[in-house]
Scaffold this active site. Structure first.
Site, PDB file in Angstrom:
ATOM      1  N   ASP A  71     -12.692 -16.391  -1.424  1.00 47.93           N
ATOM      2  CA  ASP A  71     -13.223 -17.024  -2.628  1.00 47.93           C
ATOM      3  C   ASP A  71     -12.201 -17.980  -3.201  1.00 47.93           C
ATOM      4  OD1 ASP A  71     -11.443 -15.297  -3.882  1.00 47.93           O
ATOM      5  OD2 ASP A  71     -12.975 -14.049  -4.769  1.00 47.93           O
ATOM      6  N   ASN A  79     -14.495 -24.674 -13.546  1.00 46.42           N
ATOM      7  CA  ASN A  79     -15.772 -24.958 -14.215  1.00 46.42           C
ATOM      8  C   ASN A  79     -15.560 -25.213 -15.704  1.00 46.42           C
ATOM      9  OD1 ASN A  79     -17.643 -24.968 -12.127  1.00 46.42           O
ATOM     10  ND2 ASN A  79     -17.965 -22.766 -12.217  1.00 46.42           N
ATOM     11  N   GLU A 114     -18.604 -18.446  -5.894  1.00 44.11           N
ATOM     12  CA  GLU A 114     -17.558 -19.181  -5.180  1.00 44.11           C
ATOM     13  C   GLU A 114     -17.014 -18.370  -4.000  1.00 44.11           C
ATOM     14  OE1 GLU A 114     -15.237 -16.582  -7.937  1.00 44.11           O
ATOM     15  OE2 GLU A 114     -17.128 -17.628  -8.071  1.00 44.11           O
TER      16      GLU A 114
END
Length: 180
Positions: A71, A79, A114
């Site tokens: 990940d 974000n 992710e």
């Protein structure tokens, strides 16, 4: 009789065309049900089906099978700082870049958010760890935007005949978290 034959021939042509359209739609539905729309790589459902098949093949042919999960580190911060659109662009670029670095028989999918997963048929854990390290190193040099780079955390494990999808994922996840 001639009129009936012409109508029958016309109906057969119409039926053939409908069958072609139906097959096209079936392929579209299969694609949509197995593909992550953002990254265009396999989705979780597709990955689980492939993993089950590869686990069966591993038992049947007695070959190695390894799994990598990884990940993006601190993705929430990306974000928050750059926005979700930029986060989506990063996920997409990462998927496209890595897809081109894998063997044709490897399975690469977005597990969720992710997090990504790879099935590496016929690779033992040592060789899978080398693949993970090469991917990790190549990711850190990808410039996703002006001076925007990411890192990823990897977990690598090898399939054992007693594994289920849950146990193999759990083990890979624990290994990946241990290296963060």
């Amino acid at each position: 009789n001639l009129d009936l034959e012409k109508r029958l021939e016309q109906k057969n042509k119409e039926l053939e065309q409908k069958n072609i359209e139906l097959e096209k739609r079936i392929h579209e539905v299969e694609f949509l049900s197995e593909t992550d729309p953002l990254t265009t790589i396999g989705n979780r459902r597709y990955f689980e089906l492939r993993l089950k098949n590869e686990m069966s093949r591993s038992i049947r042919y007695k070959h190695d099978l390894s799994l990598i999960i990884f990940d993006i580190d601190l993705f929430k911060n990306i974000n928050d700082k750059y926005g979700h659109k930029k986060g989506d662009l990063i996920l997409n670029k990462l998927a496209v870049t890595l897809k081109n670095k894998l063997r044709a028989n490897d399975c690469f999918a977005r597990w969720g958010g992710e997090e990504f997963a790879l099935i590496l048929p016929e690779l033992n854990i040592e060789r899978a760890a080398m693949v993970a390290e090469k991917l990790r190193q190549s990711i850190q040099y990808i410039e996703f935007d002006s001076n925007l780079f990411i890192t990823c955390s990897f977990g690598v494990t090898e399939y054992c005949q007693t594994d289920t999808i849950d146990t193999i994922f759990s083990r890979a996840d624990q290994i990946g978290r241990a290296h963060v």
